[in-house]
Write a protein that holds these residues in place. Structure first.
Motif, PDB file in Angstrom:
ATOM      1  N   PRO A  98      49.118 137.530  51.116  1.00  0.00           N
ATOM      2  CA  PRO A  98      47.951 136.945  50.236  1.00  0.00           C
ATOM      3  C   PRO A  98      47.877 135.429  50.330  1.00  0.00           C
ATOM      4  CG  PRO A  98      49.961 137.194  48.724  1.00  0.00           C
ATOM      5  CD  PRO A  98      50.296 137.982  50.147  1.00  0.00           C
ATOM      6  N   ILE A  99      46.811 134.853  49.670  1.00  0.00           N
ATOM      7  CA  ILE A  99      46.556 133.734  49.681  1.00  0.00           C
ATOM      8  C   ILE A  99      46.131 133.124  48.438  1.00  0.00           C
ATOM      9  CG2 ILE A  99      45.540 133.260  52.119  1.00  0.00           C
ATOM     10  CD1 ILE A  99      42.896 133.611  51.013  1.00  0.00           C
ATOM     11  N   ASN A 100      46.533 131.932  47.858  1.00  0.00           N
ATOM     12  CA  ASN A 100      46.231 131.367  46.351  1.00  0.00           C
ATOM     13  C   ASN A 100      45.347 130.381  46.696  1.00  0.00           C
ATOM     14  OD1 ASN A 100      49.512 131.709  44.545  1.00  0.00           O
ATOM     15  ND2 ASN A 100      48.192 133.317  45.784  1.00  0.00           N
ATOM     16  N   LEU A 101      44.278 130.425  46.038  1.00  0.00           N
ATOM     17  CA  LEU A 101      43.619 128.958  45.748  1.00  0.00           C
ATOM     18  C   LEU A 101      44.041 128.325  44.587  1.00  0.00           C
ATOM     19  CD1 LEU A 101      39.698 130.247  45.547  1.00  0.00           C
ATOM     20  CD2 LEU A 101      40.915 128.773  47.221  1.00  0.00           C
ATOM     21  N   ILE A 102      44.405 127.027  44.641  1.00  0.00           N
ATOM     22  CA  ILE A 102      45.098 126.238  43.642  1.00  0.00           C
ATOM     23  C   ILE A 102      44.231 125.077  43.280  1.00  0.00           C
ATOM     24  CG2 ILE A 102      47.554 126.916  44.440  1.00  0.00           C
ATOM     25  CD1 ILE A 102      47.585 124.278  45.824  1.00  0.00           C
ATOM     26  N   PHE A 103      44.244 124.863  42.001  1.00  0.00           N
ATOM     27  CA  PHE A 103      43.524 123.800  41.140  1.00  0.00           C
ATOM     28  C   PHE A 103      44.335 122.571  40.785  1.00  0.00           C
ATOM     29  CE2 PHE A 103      41.367 128.011  41.265  1.00  0.00           C
ATOM     30  CZ  PHE A 103      40.125 127.588  41.841  1.00  0.00           C
ATOM     31  N   SER A 149      45.176 121.252  34.193  1.00  0.00           N
ATOM     32  CA  SER A 149      46.031 121.628  34.491  1.00  0.00           C
ATOM     33  C   SER A 149      46.329 122.334  35.791  1.00  0.00           C
ATOM     34  CB  SER A 149      47.174 122.190  33.359  1.00  0.00           C
ATOM     35  OG  SER A 149      46.615 123.400  33.155  1.00  0.00           O
ATOM     36  N   PRO A 150      47.553 122.350  36.571  1.00  0.00           N
ATOM     37  CA  PRO A 150      47.787 122.945  37.836  1.00  0.00           C
ATOM     38  C   PRO A 150      47.387 124.629  37.386  1.00  0.00           C
ATOM     39  CG  PRO A 150      49.443 121.479  37.690  1.00  0.00           C
ATOM     40  CD  PRO A 150      48.868 121.437  36.147  1.00  0.00           C
ATOM     41  N   SER A 151      46.758 125.334  38.380  1.00  0.00           N
ATOM     42  CA  SER A 151      46.461 126.657  38.053  1.00  0.00           C
ATOM     43  C   SER A 151      46.284 127.228  39.578  1.00  0.00           C
ATOM     44  CB  SER A 151      45.567 127.088  37.213  1.00  0.00           C
ATOM     45  OG  SER A 151      44.191 126.464  37.753  1.00  0.00           O
ATOM     46  N   ARG A 152      46.205 128.463  39.753  1.00  0.00           N
ATOM     47  CA  ARG A 152      45.979 129.304  40.894  1.00  0.00           C
ATOM     48  C   ARG A 152      45.382 130.677  40.550  1.00  0.00           C
ATOM     49  NH1 ARG A 152      50.917 132.985  42.484  1.00  0.00           N
ATOM     50  NH2 ARG A 152      52.122 133.141  40.452  1.00  0.00           N
ATOM     51  N   MET A 153      44.609 130.879  41.990  1.00  0.00           N
ATOM     52  CA  MET A 153      43.868 132.137  41.865  1.00  0.00           C
ATOM     53  C   MET A 153      44.382 132.807  42.953  1.00  0.00           C
ATOM     54  SD  MET A 153      39.846 132.691  42.149  1.00  0.00           S
ATOM     55  CE  MET A 153      38.851 133.977  41.888  1.00  0.00           C
ATOM     56  N   VAL A 154      45.007 134.144  42.607  1.00  0.00           N
ATOM     57  CA  VAL A 154      45.705 135.021  43.739  1.00  0.00           C
ATOM     58  C   VAL A 154      44.848 135.973  44.398  1.00  0.00           C
ATOM     59  CG1 VAL A 154      47.700 136.382  44.198  1.00  0.00           C
ATOM     60  CG2 VAL A 154      47.821 134.717  42.273  1.00  0.00           C
ATOM     61  N   LEU A 155      44.677 135.959  45.485  1.00  0.00           N
ATOM     62  CA  LEU A 155      43.706 136.751  46.252  1.00  0.00           C
ATOM     63  C   LEU A 155      44.634 137.674  47.236  1.00  0.00           C
ATOM     64  CD1 LEU A 155      41.239 133.937  46.726  1.00  0.00           C
ATOM     65  CD2 LEU A 155      40.640 135.829  45.309  1.00  0.00           C
ATOM     66  N   ALA A 156      43.878 138.927  47.295  1.00  0.00           N
ATOM     67  CA  ALA A 156      44.150 139.778  48.592  1.00  0.00           C
ATOM     68  C   ALA A 156      45.849 140.088  48.456  1.00  0.00           C
ATOM     69  CB  ALA A 156      44.069 139.327  49.924  1.00  0.00           C
TER      70      ALA A 156
END
Length: 608
Positions: free
Chosen positions: A596-601, A487-494
């Motif tokens: 910040p940036i987000n890695l999204i899946f 399912s859609p998810s995100r990794m929040v960085l910085a």
């Protein structure tokens, strides 16, 4: 009586001469050309060939692509760019057409072509009869099969009978061979001809979301140097007819256009969202609803220490207004420098990193990876390029031994670059030292010796905005073992909440410093289980972002052609295949960009 008979004989001979067509059956074999109406198809004695343009009917006159037909008739074609005249010629006939004129000449005699010649998509179109009649060929219309039959003789005419010119004088071929002692004659180069623009598509009609394959078939006698497309799209998402135009330009500036209609039906293969996620190239970007990203599940993770790593961030004063010492501190072991400056002086400068040994023993300094971006006027470009070159860099180490009490310039790749007014430079660089050394960042005018100047240079204060200082435990390692992509998810960085900022100090002022954005910190993110058919993309949340990433060891720019402009864009980093995969991502926040940036899946739709 004899004199009258001779005159009569000569008159009869002259009449017979004028009656012989330029392409006589006696001179060559029979020839038949078939020109299909409203089609590019033509037949030369039964052999199919394609004209550059289909025939056109205008007010009862059939126009053909002149060059295509003339080549099969054995005629040479030249073009005079100044007069806009085309010459078609063989051994006995010379036709001259002028663009947009219905008048043309046959062996110098003015004649009516019935219709004005014109250019269509780079091809000269002339009335068919005007081209073949002077060659002694006839035309017959076959209405049932929609074709015109052109009959006559072969274009090969050995020893053709000369055609009288309008002045009544018959040209005579030279009977005397050229003198071998005469200087060679330099042939006149042929006049440049305009290019012929042409392209095809792989189908006549397409579904919504179906890729269109274009094949450029343009040609030119001297080479095409510029290609421009108008309204060309790889895919269309609304039904209708779309006119796509190709313009090609040759070396001498002549250009030609060609247009083709692409038909899109009401049937849907992919929606725009599905297509973007499936087919946007790695390193390219696609639009995304910025608000929807915040609804994706935010992943929790732990930050692991990656061993000893000192970071000196040399970023303040960021703008260079004067010569001076921009930072100085003592460090040992693994040391990384992140340098980012813009020269606002009226004169060019150089930036030096000077290492001073205050120990009683010699100190060994070994350089590691380095990446430099700039000089450039574009801040985002220097940050992206410096990071990309650093990530791709190899440890081609250079060892320097610094005796006690002495100073040396290190990382000369940086000081070798002259920074002109208005230009920006960014650098990531690693060093390893055997004992502590004092490192000093010095900016002086181009041509000045930094080692001589350093004792007299002022120590410049922090600019109060951009981080400057020393930060320990700078690198970060993150491992996610949960399954991603269902399912859609995100990794929040910085962002300081999920990913805390590095804390350090300014050695020149003694003040604490926060590395907002963690610029200069190297991240290694290991995703143990990424489900099949999962898109991994980057979404900038702080504004524009232009950086670089290593994904499973392969460099990917973000983006390849530009940057992410805002949070309504996502850049493609990776797609998994038909099996679950382990994915490793290595990067550092790029200077000149916003965090910040987000890695999204995102789970991908099924490819059809």
């Amino acid at each position: 009586m004899l004199k009258k008979a001779s005159i009569a004989a000569m008159t009869a001979l002259l009449a017979a001469t004028l009656a012989v067509p330029a392409y006589s059956a006696a001179a060559g074999g029979p020839k038949q050309m078939i020109v299909m109406q409203q089609s590019s198809k033509m037949y030369d004695n039964g052999q199919l060939f394609m004209a550059t343009q289909p025939t056109e009917e205008k007010k009862g006159v059939t126009f053909v692509a002149a060059r295509s037909l003339a080549s099969k008739l054995g005629m040479q074609v030249t073009y005079n760019a100044k007069t806009k005249e085309y010459d078609f010629m063989n051994n006995s006939v010379k036709l001259r057409y002028k663009l947009n004129s219905a008048s043309y000449t046959v062996n110098g005699t003015q004649a009516n072509a019935i219709g004005a010649v014109y250019i269509k998509n780079g091809s000269l179109m002339v009335p068919l009869r005007s081209l073949v009649s002077p060659l002694g060929m006839t035309l017959a219309l076959d209405k049932q099969q929609k074709r015109i039959v052109v009959s006559g003789s072969s274009t090969s005419v050995p020893n053709p009978t000369p055609t009288p010119d309008p002045g009544g004088e018959t040209p005579v071929e030279p009977t005397e061979p050229p003198n071998p002692t005469d200087p060679p004659t330099t042939p006149t180069p042929p006049a440049n001809e305009p290019p012929v623009a042409r392209f095809i598509t792989d189908k006549q009609s397409y579904r919504i979301g179906e890729q269109v394959l274009y094949t450029d078939q343009s040609t030119d006698d001297k080479g095409i140097v510029k290609t421009e497309w108008m309204n060309k799209q790889d895919v269309f998402f609304e039904p209708g007819n779309y006119t796509v135009t190709l313009r090609v330009t040759d070396k001498e500036g002549l250009s030609a256009d060609y247009s083709l209609d692409v038909t899109v039906t009401n049937e849907i293969l992919y929606t725009k969202e599905q297509y973007d996620r499936l087919f946007t190239k790695i390193g390219d970007k696609f639009p995304i609803d910025a608000a929807s990203v915040l609804q994706f599940q935010a992943l929790n993770y732990a930050i692991e220490k990656s061993g000893q790593q000192t970071l000196m961030r040399l970023n303040s004063p960021e703008t260079i207004y004067e010569e001076g010492i921009y930072y100085s501190d003592t460090a040992s072991g693994n040391v990384r420098f992140l340098l980012h400056h813009q020269n606002n002086r009226t004169s060019p400068v150089r930036i030096y990193l000077i290492a001073t040994n205050t120990n009683e023993d010699p100190v060994i300094v070994t350089s590691g990876k380095i990446g430099i971006g700039g000089p450039s006027t574009y801040v985002s470009a220097t940050g992206k390029n410096a990071l990309a070159r650093y990530l791709q860099g190899t440890n081609d180490s250079v060892t320097t031994v610094i005796p006690p009490g002495e100073s040396r310039i290190v990382l000369r790749e940086i000081s070798n670059i002259r920074l002109d007014t208005g230009k920006v430079i960014t650098a990531h660089a690693d060093l390893v030292t055997s004992q502590p050394l004092r490192f000093t960042s010095v900016v002086v005018n181009d041509g000045r010796d930094p080692l001589v100047a350093m004792p007299q240079l002022p120590v410049l204060p922090w600019d109060g905005k951009h981080a400057r200082g020393t930060f320990e435990q700078a690198d970060r390692s993150i491992t996610l073992r949960e399954s991603l992509g269902g399912s859609p998810s995100r990794m929040v960085l910085a962002d300081q909440t999920y990913d805390s900022y590095l804390q350090g100090y300014d050695a020149l002022s003694g003040m604490p410093q926060v590395n907002s954005g963690n610029y200069g910190s190297n991240y290694t993110i290991t995703l143990e289980r990424v489900q099949p058919n999962t898109l991994i993309a980057l979404n900038a949340r702080g504004g524009h972002y232009g950086g670089a990433f290593l994904v499973n060891g392969k460099l990917t720019y973000m983006t390849t052609e530009n940057i992410l402009s805002n949070s309504s864009e996502a850049g493609v980093l990776y797609r998994t295949g038909s099996r679950e995969e382990k994915v490793t991502i290595v990067f550092s926040p790029a200077s000149g960009s916003n965090l910040p940036i987000n890695l999204i899946f995102l789970p991908l739709p099924s490819a059809l």
